[in-house]
Design an enzyme around this catalytic site. Sequence first.
Site, PDB file in Angstrom:
ATOM      1  N   VAL A   1      27.290  40.393  47.795  1.00  0.00           N
ATOM      2  CA  VAL A   1      28.274  41.438  48.111  1.00  0.00           C
ATOM      3  C   VAL A   1      27.874  42.192  49.382  1.00  0.00           C
ATOM      4  CG1 VAL A   1      29.347  43.571  47.293  1.00  0.00           C
ATOM      5  CG2 VAL A   1      29.020  41.661  45.720  1.00  0.00           C
TER       6      VAL A   1
ATOM      7  N   HIS B   1      22.141  36.814  30.425  1.00  0.00           N
ATOM      8  CA  HIS B   1      23.002  35.691  30.057  1.00  0.00           C
ATOM      9  C   HIS B   1      22.180  34.429  30.258  1.00  0.00           C
ATOM     10  CE1 HIS B   1      25.988  32.626  31.005  1.00  0.00           C
ATOM     11  NE2 HIS B   1      25.720  32.714  32.279  1.00  0.00           N
TER      12      HIS B   1
ATOM     13  N   TYR C   1      29.577  26.845  29.676  1.00  0.00           N
ATOM     14  CA  TYR C   1      30.041  26.207  30.898  1.00  0.00           C
ATOM     15  C   TYR C   1      28.961  25.267  31.426  1.00  0.00           C
ATOM     16  CZ  TYR C   1      27.321  29.779  33.456  1.00  0.00           C
ATOM     17  OH  TYR C   1      26.321  30.580  33.926  1.00  0.00           O
TER      18      TYR C   1
ATOM     19  N   THR D   1      32.238  34.705  42.616  1.00  0.00           N
ATOM     20  CA  THR D   1      33.620  34.223  42.701  1.00  0.00           C
ATOM     21  C   THR D   1      34.532  35.160  43.500  1.00  0.00           C
ATOM     22  OG1 THR D   1      33.351  33.144  40.565  1.00  0.00           O
ATOM     23  CG2 THR D   1      35.621  33.607  41.245  1.00  0.00           C
TER      24      THR D   1
ATOM     25  N   ASP E   1      54.376  56.868  41.027  1.00  0.00           N
ATOM     26  CA  ASP E   1      55.643  57.589  40.967  1.00  0.00           C
ATOM     27  C   ASP E   1      55.464  58.785  40.052  1.00  0.00           C
ATOM     28  OD1 ASP E   1      55.566  56.070  38.599  1.00  0.00           O
ATOM     29  OD2 ASP E   1      57.731  55.727  38.575  1.00  0.00           O
TER      30      ASP E   1
ATOM     31  N   GLY F   1      54.068  65.110  36.609  1.00  0.00           N
ATOM     32  CA  GLY F   1      53.872  64.007  35.658  1.00  0.00           C
ATOM     33  C   GLY F   1      53.428  62.792  36.451  1.00  0.00           C
TER      34      GLY F   1
HETATM   35  P1  FAD Z   1      22.724  41.166  43.664  1.00  0.00           P
HETATM   36  O1  FAD Z   1      22.686  39.770  44.092  1.00  0.00           O
HETATM   37  O2  FAD Z   1      21.924  41.542  42.482  1.00  0.00           O
HETATM   38  O3  FAD Z   1      22.285  42.014  44.907  1.00  0.00           O
HETATM   39  C1  FAD Z   1      21.919  43.372  44.807  1.00  0.00           C
HETATM   40  C2  FAD Z   1      20.733  43.558  45.705  1.00  0.00           C
HETATM   41  O4  FAD Z   1      20.425  44.962  45.746  1.00  0.00           O
HETATM   42  C3  FAD Z   1      19.506  42.867  45.187  1.00  0.00           C
HETATM   43  O5  FAD Z   1      19.088  41.894  46.127  1.00  0.00           O
HETATM   44  C4  FAD Z   1      18.508  43.976  44.985  1.00  0.00           C
HETATM   45  O6  FAD Z   1      17.188  43.611  45.308  1.00  0.00           O
HETATM   46  C5  FAD Z   1      19.045  45.060  45.891  1.00  0.00           C
HETATM   47  N1  FAD Z   1      18.608  46.381  45.465  1.00  0.00           N
HETATM   48  C6  FAD Z   1      18.719  46.925  44.235  1.00  0.00           C
HETATM   49  N2  FAD Z   1      18.148  48.132  44.197  1.00  0.00           N
HETATM   50  C7  FAD Z   1      17.675  48.373  45.442  1.00  0.00           C
HETATM   51  C8  FAD Z   1      16.995  49.469  46.029  1.00  0.00           C
HETATM   52  N3  FAD Z   1      16.648  50.546  45.326  1.00  0.00           N
HETATM   53  N4  FAD Z   1      16.653  49.385  47.332  1.00  0.00           N
HETATM   54  C9  FAD Z   1      16.986  48.285  48.074  1.00  0.00           C
HETATM   55  N5  FAD Z   1      17.629  47.236  47.558  1.00  0.00           N
HETATM   56  C10 FAD Z   1      17.985  47.267  46.253  1.00  0.00           C
HETATM   57  N6  FAD Z   1      28.978  34.631  39.215  1.00  0.00           N
HETATM   58  C11 FAD Z   1      29.911  33.716  39.529  1.00  0.00           C
HETATM   59  O7  FAD Z   1      30.847  34.025  40.244  1.00  0.00           O
HETATM   60  N7  FAD Z   1      29.866  32.450  39.036  1.00  0.00           N
HETATM   61  C12 FAD Z   1      28.859  32.048  38.242  1.00  0.00           C
HETATM   62  O8  FAD Z   1      28.810  30.891  37.828  1.00  0.00           O
HETATM   63  C13 FAD Z   1      27.863  32.965  37.891  1.00  0.00           C
HETATM   64  N8  FAD Z   1      26.886  32.634  37.050  1.00  0.00           N
HETATM   65  C14 FAD Z   1      25.859  33.486  36.817  1.00  0.00           C
HETATM   66  C15 FAD Z   1      24.789  33.053  36.062  1.00  0.00           C
HETATM   67  C16 FAD Z   1      23.688  33.873  35.885  1.00  0.00           C
HETATM   68  C17 FAD Z   1      22.561  33.383  35.084  1.00  0.00           C
HETATM   69  C18 FAD Z   1      23.693  35.168  36.464  1.00  0.00           C
HETATM   70  C19 FAD Z   1      22.521  36.062  36.338  1.00  0.00           C
HETATM   71  C20 FAD Z   1      24.774  35.611  37.171  1.00  0.00           C
HETATM   72  C21 FAD Z   1      25.877  34.776  37.365  1.00  0.00           C
HETATM   73  N9  FAD Z   1      26.995  35.197  38.080  1.00  0.00           N
HETATM   74  C22 FAD Z   1      27.959  34.279  38.412  1.00  0.00           C
HETATM   75  C23 FAD Z   1      27.161  36.572  38.515  1.00  0.00           C
HETATM   76  C24 FAD Z   1      26.726  36.767  39.943  1.00  0.00           C
HETATM   77  O9  FAD Z   1      25.483  36.206  40.134  1.00  0.00           O
HETATM   78  C25 FAD Z   1      26.640  38.235  40.303  1.00  0.00           C
HETATM   79  O10 FAD Z   1      27.754  38.900  39.827  1.00  0.00           O
HETATM   80  C26 FAD Z   1      26.539  38.435  41.814  1.00  0.00           C
HETATM   81  O11 FAD Z   1      25.533  37.634  42.340  1.00  0.00           O
HETATM   82  C27 FAD Z   1      26.267  39.867  42.140  1.00  0.00           C
HETATM   83  O12 FAD Z   1      26.046  39.997  43.515  1.00  0.00           O
HETATM   84  P2  FAD Z   1      25.574  41.389  44.117  1.00  0.00           P
HETATM   85  O13 FAD Z   1      25.420  41.190  45.575  1.00  0.00           O
HETATM   86  O14 FAD Z   1      26.472  42.445  43.643  1.00  0.00           O
HETATM   87  O15 FAD Z   1      24.197  41.693  43.382  1.00  0.00           O
HETATM   88  N1  THG Z   2      57.874  61.767  32.449  1.00  0.00           N
HETATM   89  C1  THG Z   2      57.339  62.644  33.304  1.00  0.00           C
HETATM   90  N2  THG Z   2      56.598  62.258  34.353  1.00  0.00           N
HETATM   91  C2  THG Z   2      56.365  60.945  34.560  1.00  0.00           C
HETATM   92  C3  THG Z   2      56.915  59.978  33.705  1.00  0.00           C
HETATM   93  C4  THG Z   2      57.667  60.423  32.609  1.00  0.00           C
HETATM   94  N3  THG Z   2      55.590  60.561  35.602  1.00  0.00           N
HETATM   95  C5  THG Z   2      55.104  59.214  35.672  1.00  0.00           C
HETATM   96  C6  THG Z   2      56.154  58.242  35.248  1.00  0.00           C
HETATM   97  N4  THG Z   2      56.702  58.633  33.955  1.00  0.00           N
HETATM   98  C7  THG Z   2      57.245  58.275  36.287  1.00  0.00           C
HETATM   99  N5  THG Z   2      58.302  57.351  36.015  1.00  0.00           N
HETATM  100  C8  THG Z   2      59.602  57.711  35.830  1.00  0.00           C
HETATM  101  C9  THG Z   2      60.563  56.744  35.990  1.00  0.00           C
HETATM  102  C10 THG Z   2      61.911  57.079  35.887  1.00  0.00           C
HETATM  103  C11 THG Z   2      62.282  58.382  35.599  1.00  0.00           C
HETATM  104  C12 THG Z   2      61.325  59.328  35.387  1.00  0.00           C
HETATM  105  C13 THG Z   2      59.967  59.009  35.514  1.00  0.00           C
HETATM  106  C14 THG Z   2      63.723  58.766  35.575  1.00  0.00           C
HETATM  107  N6  THG Z   2      64.512  58.247  36.529  1.00  0.00           N
HETATM  108  C15 THG Z   2      65.935  58.522  36.610  1.00  0.00           C
HETATM  109  C16 THG Z   2      66.643  57.339  37.251  1.00  0.00           C
HETATM  110  O1  THG Z   2      65.976  56.525  37.894  1.00  0.00           O
HETATM  111  O2  THG Z   2      67.827  57.250  37.078  1.00  0.00           O
HETATM  112  C17 THG Z   2      66.264  59.761  37.400  1.00  0.00           C
HETATM  113  C18 THG Z   2      65.877  59.701  38.829  1.00  0.00           C
HETATM  114  C19 THG Z   2      66.402  60.871  39.625  1.00  0.00           C
HETATM  115  O3  THG Z   2      67.316  61.567  39.162  1.00  0.00           O
HETATM  116  O4  THG Z   2      65.888  61.061  40.753  1.00  0.00           O
HETATM  117  O5  THG Z   2      64.148  59.506  34.749  1.00  0.00           O
HETATM  118  O6  THG Z   2      58.141  59.629  31.770  1.00  0.00           O
HETATM  119  N7  THG Z   2      57.518  63.947  33.102  1.00  0.00           N
END
Ligand code: FAD
Ligand code: THG
Length: 827
Positions: A29, A239, A273, A377, A561, A575
């Site tokens: 990341v 895991h 897997y 991923t 909204d 709201g």
């Molecule tokens: P990391 O790779 O952990 O990186 C974080 C880094 O921060 C580390 O290098 C660490 O040293 C550094 N750090 C932490 N604290 C400090 C600090 N205080 N100072 C300086 N540096 C610091 N994901 C998939 O998508 N597919 C898979 O198949 C999959 N399989 C997995 C299988 C296993 C066994 C594991 C463990 C994980 C798997 N994952 C998989 C998940 C994936 O590995 C992680 O989600 C991903 O690698 C996280 O990346 P990251 O960069 O957030 O974290």
């Molecule tokens: N009630 C209140 N606040 C809210 C909602 C709620 N905020 C978030 C969410 N729900 C907002 N969504 C809507 C969607 C439609 C309407 C109200 C809130 C609504 N629309 C009428 C229409 O489209 O005909 C009137 C519009 C107008 O006259 O301008 O009533 O449920 N408090």
Amino acid sequence: MRDNVVSPVRASNTATADSRIVIIGAGIVGCALADELTARGRHDVTVLEQGPLPAPGGSTSHAPGLVFQTSPSKTLTAFARYTVEKFNALEVDGLPCFNPVGGLELATTPERWADLHRKAGWAASWGVRGELVPPARCKELWPLIDTSTVLGGFHTPDDGLARALLAARAQLERARRRGARFLDRHTVTGIEQQDGRVTAVVTDRGTFPATHVVSAAGFWGPVIGRMAGVDVPLLPLAHQYATTRPLPGLKGVNDPRTEASKPILRHQDRDLYFREHTDRIGIGSYAHRPLPVDPFAVLAYDEARARAQDMPSSLPFTAEDWAPSWEDSRALIPALRDAEIETGFNGVFSFTPDGMPVLGEAPELRGFWLAEAVWVTHSAGVAKAVAEWMVDGHAQTDLHECDLHRFEDAQRSPAYVQDRGARQFIEVYDVIHPLQPMDHPRPLRVSPFHARQRELGAYFLEGGGWERPHWYEANAHLVVPGGPERDAWSARHWSPIAAAEARATRERVALYDMTPLRRLEVTGPGALAFLQRMTTNNVAKKPGAVTYTLLLDEKGGVRSDLTVARLAPDHFQVGANSPADLHWLRRHAPADVHLRDVTSGTCCIGVWGPLARDLVQPLTRDDFSHEGFGYFRARRTHLGHVPVTALRVSYVGELGWELYTTADLGLRLWDTLWEAGREHGVIAAGRSAFNSLRLEKGYRAWGQDMTEEHTPYEAGLGFAVRLDRGDFLGRAALEHLPPPTRKLTPLLLDDPAAVVLGKEPVHVDGAPAGHVTSAAYGYTLGRCVAYAWLPPLTAGTAVHIAYFGEKVRATVADEPLFDPKMTRIRR
Ligand code: FAD
Ligand code: THG
């Protein structure tokens, strides 16, 4: 987040070319983010990493790198698609960073096989190539598996294997060429701040001044978070992953440079897997008990132990947890019966309460960002989105499911994160129904009416930590037999009682618990100007007016909204939707505006139906006639003993009011309305009926039907935008929009017995053209209503929706589908 007083900070906080950006962590990341930031002209980027590069020892250092792109989340799928696209174009020393071997998920139970059909739907909705295949084809793709128990598979040719460390290095090197610094063996020990802004990152080898800090520390996120005073809601869990000794059957099959040729394989019915490692097979298991790890106790990388097995994120293999998975692996792949495990480890990575990443600038500290709980991923997609967010103030992709601000206060306690994180691990491969509630911790938040709801036999589901009645068993006697039968999946968390509750609302009157509806109080001399500037409609009306209006981001995307009720010249009740709304407003609020989330201390009942006035009027001396209390008006009054704020608003499209009072008086309000309603046949009604009624009326649900990715015009909300009344956030972008190429489109299913539930692909002229957002049976219409994102189509166009692989016919309708003349509400 806890402090309800407006924070003083309000200036725009994007990262400019002069910003000094420090990234903590050089895992996949951190490296991807450095690449994406420098690609956007942000060159003063320093990446601090405690371990040694290029394999610093975090989760990335031994991730087997399986990339299955398809997920129920459109956003996660988009992140994965971008990761695949990016990694496919990266190489280091001639070695590719991605091996597109494809993906294969197996079904050995009817339930999984049905779920793979649903997954094929998501793939089609989100643009991933995929095909359901019979067992014989599974065997062709993976000759080593025994298909005697396999019912079918889902084959995704563009999935594959990421080489996580290589991809990290490729991105690191590119970022370095653009000026980024990567300093390994620098352990971050502190975050410095002044006046609520981050100023520097402290390490064991010096202090690094910073305007922006991103914690990309993986599962150490909570440790870095604590240095900054920020709760990071993730739980590290171990895991199990193991690799076999060489298998004779794989000898000479795979090129050691690319390691694998068969699809990455999932056997989710057994939480397993698989992938190839040249002539070996790697096996990952989620079948074991959750193995939580305390990130505060995980030591930094120790070079004296610098073998792969001793990396800090790699814990000793617990053989006792492995045994059942080994049995299951051998059952699926008989060649393993003569094989042995060569290496195994318990690898650590992050789980969050809802399984989604945590991204965004922390509310507690300006300039301090999180990019945590991210899989390989999704890594490149996340990095791109976070870079856009930091540089432009918003991402191109809808991030609301990943935004740190999505959590309620009650969802950030360490206990909650622990419980939910472990649960996510257990459920990671389960077939999850979209309405399936968590089973623990419950009940967490309850409205003041909870005791009454239980007495009425409420069937509770959960949302935002709230217990929410979906229907009441007490209404069972109102069911008219003979409604359409439901399939087993759509019948889950559903009852025919919902139909009876919907009908009672349209014919008589019903009480709806609206307490979870978020309520913000906006007060102070600057309140009006602030809301005018932040929202699209005109809220500068006399006190007593309620306005439906939108929050937009700078690019004109719908952030939320709102209803804005002007209760007094300087006092508004808003709201709103997600907790992010409060933070968005707070971030922009000037010093003379006060913002408070009053949801928890107050409650709300919606009293709706043609007899609503007959019910409420006798309880008050105020005039609740149409003339005395018009539609979209608000007033304070008393109902019996209870002081209430009444809003004449109805999300279900019937006459009536939302009645608000403080939590202490909630039960009294419920009982008062209940007593008064007896003679009118009042019932309590739940979310299931509510959702049906709102879709019949065409009322959008933010986050589901529209998000930041959509403009008001595409979402059919242009009526809430007033371009003729001065500037507001997002207005400039709206003026330069091309004509919409997609619209939120109402569909009615042709067959009165058919239902869909949401996220299904919609086909026009036989080809996928969009996807369903919300759907519910319209009990008044006698048809299922579905809203879908589709190219502009005229009413009457025939389409079909793929529901578990079935083609369900539907027709584009004119909206609103119910009561277009508003005769039921305005009377
Ligand atoms: P990391 O790779 O952990 O990186 C974080 C880094 O921060 C580390 O290098 C660490 O040293 C550094 N750090 C932490 N604290 C400090 C600090 N205080 N100072 C300086 N540096 C610091 N994901 C998939 O998508 N597919 C898979 O198949 C999959 N399989 C997995 C299988 C296993 C066994 C594991 C463990 C994980 C798997 N994952 C998989 C998940 C994936 O590995 C992680 O989600 C991903 O690698 C996280 O990346 P990251 O960069 O957030 O974290
Ligand atoms: N009630 C209140 N606040 C809210 C909602 C709620 N905020 C978030 C969410 N729900 C907002 N969504 C809507 C969607 C439609 C309407 C109200 C809130 C609504 N629309 C009428 C229409 O489209 O005909 C009137 C519009 C107008 O006259 O301008 O009533 O449920 N408090």
